[in-house]
Enzyme design. Structure first.
Site, PDB file in Angstrom:
ATOM      1  CE  LYS A 191       9.103   3.954   1.520  1.00 28.61           C
ATOM      2  NZ  LYS A 191       9.082   3.833   0.077  1.00 28.61           N
ATOM      3  CB  SER A 245       9.183  -7.743  -4.560  1.00 27.37           C
ATOM      4  OG  SER A 245       9.973  -7.188  -3.487  1.00 27.37           O
ATOM      5  CD  GLU A 266      -2.641  -9.324   0.463  1.00 31.06           C
ATOM      6  OE1 GLU A 266      -2.398  -9.965  -0.395  1.00 31.06           O
ATOM      7  OE2 GLU A 266      -3.390  -9.372   1.311  1.00 31.06           O
ATOM      8  CB  CYS A 300       0.138  -8.382  -7.439  1.00 27.45           C
ATOM      9  SG  CYS A 300      -1.353  -7.583  -7.243  1.00 27.45           S
ATOM     10  CD  GLU A 401       5.579 -10.456  -9.288  1.00 24.55           C
ATOM     11  OE1 GLU A 401       6.317 -10.392  -8.656  1.00 24.55           O
ATOM     12  OE2 GLU A 401       4.410 -10.189  -9.316  1.00 24.55           O
TER      13      GLU A 401
HETATM   14  P1  NAD Z   1       8.963  -3.559  -3.762  1.00 27.59           P
HETATM   15  O1  NAD Z   1       9.062  -4.595  -3.016  1.00 27.59           O
HETATM   16  O2  NAD Z   1      10.409  -3.090  -4.420  1.00 27.59           O
HETATM   17  O3  NAD Z   1       8.978  -2.147  -2.991  1.00 27.59           O
HETATM   18  C1  NAD Z   1       7.540  -1.973  -2.333  1.00 27.59           C
HETATM   19  C2  NAD Z   1       7.864  -1.083  -0.989  1.00 27.59           C
HETATM   20  O4  NAD Z   1       8.643  -1.348  -0.233  1.00 27.59           O
HETATM   21  C3  NAD Z   1       8.103   0.338  -1.710  1.00 27.59           C
HETATM   22  O5  NAD Z   1       7.781   1.481  -0.981  1.00 27.59           O
HETATM   23  C4  NAD Z   1       9.611   0.475  -1.322  1.00 27.59           C
HETATM   24  O6  NAD Z   1      10.254   1.533  -1.163  1.00 27.59           O
HETATM   25  C5  NAD Z   1       9.735  -0.297   0.102  1.00 27.59           C
HETATM   26  N1  NAD Z   1      10.878  -0.876   0.489  1.00 27.59           N
HETATM   27  C6  NAD Z   1      11.983  -1.695  -0.260  1.00 27.59           C
HETATM   28  N2  NAD Z   1      12.976  -2.069   0.528  1.00 27.59           N
HETATM   29  C7  NAD Z   1      12.335  -1.900   1.648  1.00 27.59           C
HETATM   30  C8  NAD Z   1      13.080  -2.503   2.958  1.00 27.59           C
HETATM   31  N3  NAD Z   1      14.097  -3.243   2.968  1.00 27.59           N
HETATM   32  N4  NAD Z   1      12.481  -2.044   4.072  1.00 27.59           N
HETATM   33  C9  NAD Z   1      11.370  -1.455   3.950  1.00 27.59           C
HETATM   34  N5  NAD Z   1      10.536  -1.052   2.885  1.00 27.59           N
HETATM   35  C10 NAD Z   1      11.235  -1.129   1.903  1.00 27.59           C
HETATM   36  O7  NAD Z   1       8.157  -3.777  -4.845  1.00 27.59           O
HETATM   37  P2  NAD Z   1       7.325  -2.866  -6.009  1.00 27.59           P
HETATM   38  O8  NAD Z   1       8.563  -2.976  -7.052  1.00 27.59           O
HETATM   39  O9  NAD Z   1       7.067  -1.455  -5.639  1.00 27.59           O
HETATM   40  O10 NAD Z   1       6.085  -3.401  -6.438  1.00 27.59           O
HETATM   41  C11 NAD Z   1       5.999  -4.542  -7.245  1.00 27.59           C
HETATM   42  C12 NAD Z   1       5.928  -5.777  -6.668  1.00 27.59           C
HETATM   43  O11 NAD Z   1       4.758  -5.761  -5.723  1.00 27.59           O
HETATM   44  C13 NAD Z   1       5.485  -7.207  -7.338  1.00 27.59           C
HETATM   45  O12 NAD Z   1       6.383  -8.237  -6.922  1.00 27.59           O
HETATM   46  C14 NAD Z   1       4.040  -7.193  -7.293  1.00 27.59           C
HETATM   47  O13 NAD Z   1       3.529  -8.822  -7.596  1.00 27.59           O
HETATM   48  C15 NAD Z   1       3.865  -6.969  -5.909  1.00 27.59           C
HETATM   49  N6  NAD Z   1       2.430  -6.349  -5.585  1.00 27.59           N
HETATM   50  C16 NAD Z   1       1.644  -7.137  -4.883  1.00 27.59           C
HETATM   51  C17 NAD Z   1       0.206  -7.139  -4.663  1.00 27.59           C
HETATM   52  C18 NAD Z   1      -0.638  -7.865  -3.856  1.00 27.59           C
HETATM   53  O14 NAD Z   1      -1.656  -7.358  -3.433  1.00 27.59           O
HETATM   54  N7  NAD Z   1      -0.314  -9.170  -3.515  1.00 27.59           N
HETATM   55  C19 NAD Z   1      -0.266  -5.934  -5.164  1.00 27.59           C
HETATM   56  C20 NAD Z   1       0.729  -5.062  -6.061  1.00 27.59           C
HETATM   57  C21 NAD Z   1       1.899  -5.194  -6.056  1.00 27.59           C
END
Ligand code: NAD
Length: 512
Positions: A191, A245, A266, A300, A401
Site C-alpha cells: 500500500k 512517521s 523505519e 528521514c 522532525e
Molecule cells: P506517514 O506516517 O504519514 O505515512 C506513511 C504511510 O502510512 C502512508 O502510506 C500512509 O497512507 C500510511 N498510514 C497512515 N496512517 C495509517 C494507519 N493508521 N494505518 C496504516 N497505514 C497508515 O508518513 P509520510 O508522511 O508518508 O512520510 C514521512 C515520514 O516518514 C517522516 O516522518 C520520515 O522521517 C519518515 N521516513 C522514514 C524513513 C526511514 O527509513 N527511517 C524513510 C523515509 C521516511
C-alpha cells in the site's frame, strides 16, 4: 506468468480526461470495489493532474491478501535462484526505463530529476543485490554435540508480507521491502503513500513484465486508515514492514504486536552534522547544503541540525548562508533547479509553522523562511531554503522532525559538547562529523548514538548493501538493506539429522 490474464494497468487519458490507474490483485489490473478514486497531482504545479488512482478499502485488501496467500503455496517452493532470475530481469528493465520513471516521480513527488534518477537507481541496485541473494540465503551448518548427527539452520519464508510506504522515496523504499521479501519466497501486498502511488505502480509493473507469477505481488492504492489499517490488521498477514512517521509507526507496532506479526518500523529522524574547528570548511558547507536542502529537506536522513565548534562557527555560517541564498528553487523537471517543492500544502504549512516557532523561541533567521508564490511558483508548494542560527538545543526546531528545507545551526564549545548535543534527541537515524582528526573521528564513530554515521560526508547517502535503520524512536531494531532485510523476511528453522540409528538425548547422552 500473470501477463496471460492481464487486464489493463492504466486506462490511457485524452486531452480532457486523465489516465486511470488500477490496483493489481491476483494477476489482474482491477478497479477498487469501493468504486472510489483519488487524484495524484504535481506538487510543483497543481494544475498538472498525473492520474486517477483507486481509493481502496477493506474488501480490496482482503482480495489481495487472499491472492497472496494462495500464491505463497507455490512461490515458496520455487528454488530461490529461479525466483532471483525474475528480480534480475526486473533490474535490467528498470534500468532501461530509468529516465521515464524518474520523470514520473519528479512529477508526482517534486524532487529534482537528478534525485529521482537516483531513486530509480536505488531500486536497480537493490534488485541486482537481492537477485544475487537468491544464490546465497546462507545459514549455518555446525557440528553436533552428538556423534553421527548433522546440524544446520535454514531460512524459511514467512508467508504474506504487507508493506506500507511513505512518499519521499516512492520507488527506492518499496524496492527495499518487496525485493528481499520476494527472493526469500514470501508473497506481498503493498500500500504505497497516497501522494506518490505512480512510482510504486511502476515498480510493480516492472515485476509483472519480468514474469512474477500471479498473486505473488499485489498493489492496493489508497489512504492509511482505509487501506493501510485493514492490511495491517489482516490475520493472514505474517509480517508488516512500515516506513513513515513515528506517530503512525507507534500505531502500526502496537497493532502488529496483538497478532504476533513480525514488524519492521523505519521512522523519523533529526539528524546532526558536527563541524569541528579543524574541518575542511568548503567540504563541510557543500555537505551541509546537500544534506539539509536535498529532496527539499524531506528525507528521514536530512541534515536538520548542524552543530559547529565555536572556532569556525561564524565562518561556517556565513559561507553556508551565502551558498543557500543562491540555491535555485523550482520545478524539478527543470534541470537548473536545485530544490523542488514541498510534497503538499499540509507539509508546506507545517514547514512555515516551524519557521514561526523558531522566530518565537528566539533563534536568528539567517535566510529564507518565506513561501514563494509569485510567477511560476504560484501553482506549487514552494518555500525558500531556510537557515536558523543561535539555536538552543531545547528549541522545537532543534528537537522535532521538520521534514522541510529548514536547518538549525547550533554553536558548541568543544567536541565533547557537540557529541552530547548530537545525542540529546529522541531519534537516532543518521549522524555525521567533519574533522581531519582521526582520533576524534573514531570516537564519534563509537559515541554518536545512531544507526548510521558518516565521516566527512553529510547525513544522507546510504548504499543498498549495508544495513539501513536507526535507534531510539527511529525504529524497532530491524534494518533494511543488505543482509538485515534477508533476516527480516525469513524465519530460522533448525534441522537435526540423526544417522546413528539409536536414540541420542541432547545434553544427557554425553559421549566419553
Ligand atoms: P506517514 O506516517 O504519514 O505515512 C506513511 C504511510 O502510512 C502512508 O502510506 C500512509 O497512507 C500510511 N498510514 C497512515 N496512517 C495509517 C494507519 N493508521 N494505518 C496504516 N497505514 C497508515 O508518513 P509520510 O508522511 O508518508 O512520510 C514521512 C515520514 O516518514 C517522516 O516522518 C520520515 O522521517 C519518515 N521516513 C522514514 C524513513 C526511514 O527509513 N527511517 C524513510 C523515509 C521516511
Amino acid at each position: 506468468m500473470a501477463s496471460d490474464t492481464l487486464t489493463s494497468p492504466v486506462i490511457a487519458g485524452t486531452a480532457t480526461r486523465p489516465n486511470i490507474y488500477h490496483n493489481f490483485i491476483d494477476g489482474q489490473w482491477v478497479e477498487s470495489t469501493t468504486g472510489q478514486t483519488f487524484e495524484n497531482r504535481n506538487p510543483a504545479d497543481t494544475r498538472d493532474l498525473i492520474g486517477i488512482f483507486q481509493r481502496s478499502g477493506k474488501s480490496d485488501v482482503d482480495a489481495a491478501v487472499a491472492a497472496a496467500r494462495r500464491a505463497f503455496l507455490k512461490w515458496r517452493l520455487i528454488p530461490a535462484p529461479r525466483r532471483a532470475e525474475i528480480i534480475f530481469r526486473a533490474a535490467d528493465m528498470l534500468a532501461e526505463r530509468k529516465e521515464d520513471y524518474a520523470r514520473d516521480m519528479t512529477r508526482e513527488m517534486g524532487k529534482i530529476l537528478k534525485e529521482t534518477r537516483g531513486d530509480v537507481q536505488e531500486a536497480v541496485d537493490t534488485a541486482f543485490y537481492m537477485a544475487g541473494e537468491g544464490r546465497r540465503l546462507f545459514g549455518p551448518t555446525t557440528p553436533s554435540e552428538l556423534p553421527n548427527k548433522f546440524a544446520m539452520a535454514v531460512r524459511q519464508p514467512l508467508g504474506v508480507c504487507a508493506m506500507i510506504t511513505p512518499w519521499n522515496f516512492p520507488m527506492a523504499i518499496p524496492s527495499w521491502k518487496l525485493l528481499p521479501a520476494l527472493v526469500c519466497g514470501n508473497t506481498c501486498v503493498i500500500k504505497p503513500a497516497q501522494d506518490t502511488p505512480l512510482s510504486t505502480f511502476n515498480l510493480v509493473r516492472v515485476l509483472v513484465d519480468a514474469g512474477i507469477p500471479r498473486g505473488v505481488v499485489n498493489i492496493v492504492t489508497g489512504f492509511g486508515a482505509e487501506a493501510g489499517a485493514p492490511l495491517l490488521e489482516h490475520p493472514e498477514v505474517r509480517a508488516v514492514s512500515f516506513t513513515g512517521s513515528t506517530s503512525v509507526g507507534r500505531t502500526i507496532g502496537t497493532t502488529a504486536a496483538k497478532s504476533f506479526k513480525h514488524c519492521s518500523l523505519e521512522l523519523g529522524g533529526k539528524n546532526p552534522m558536527i563541524v569541528l574547528d579543524d574541518a575542511n570548511l568548503d567540504l563541510a558547507v557543500e555537505g551541509a547544503l546537500w544534506g539539509a536542502f536535498g529532496t527539499t529537506g524531506q528525507r528521514c536522513t536530512a541534515t536538520s541540525r548542524i552543530i559547529v565548534e565555536k572556532g569556525v562557527y561564524r565562518a561556517f555560517l556565513d559561507r553556508l548562508v551565502e551558498r543557500a541564498r543562491k540555491l535555485r528553487v523550482g520545478n524539478g523537471l527543470d534541470e537548473t533547479s536545485d530544490v523542488g517543492p514541498a510534497i503538499n500544502e499540509r507539509q508546506l504549512e507545517s514547514d512555515l509553522e516551524y519557521v514561526r516557532a523558531g522566530q518565537n523561541e528566539g533563534a536568528r533567521l539567517e535566510c529564507g523562511g518565506c513561501r514563494l508564490e509569485k510567477g511560476d511558483y504560484h501553482w506549487g508548494w514552494f518555500m525558500e531554503p531556510t537557515i536558523f542560527s543561535d539555536v538552543d538545543r531545547k528549541m522545537r526546531i532543534a528537537r522535532e522532525e521538520i521534514f522541510g528545507p529548514v536547518v538549525a545551526v547550533i554553536r558548541s564549545e568543544n567536541f565533547d559538547e557537540a557529541v552530547t548535543i548530537a545525542n540529546d534527541i529522541e531519534y537516532g537515524l543518521s549522524s555525521s562529523i567533519y574533522t581531519r582528526d582521526v582520533n576524534r573521528a573514531f570516537v564519534a564513530m563509537r559515541d554518536l548514538y545512531a544507526g548510521i554515521t558518516y565521516i566527512n560526508a553529510p547525513t544522507i547517502g546510504a548504499e543498498v548493501h549495508l544495513p539501513f535503520g536507526g535507534v531510539k524512536a527511529t525504529g524497532n531494531g530491524h534494518r533494511e538493506g543488505g543482509i538485515g532485510a534477508i533476516d527480516f523476511y525469513t524465519e530460522w528453522k533448525s534441522v537435526y539429522v540423526d544417522y546413528s540409528d539409536r536414540l541420542q538425548r541432547a545434553q544427557i547422552d554425553r559421549p566419553e
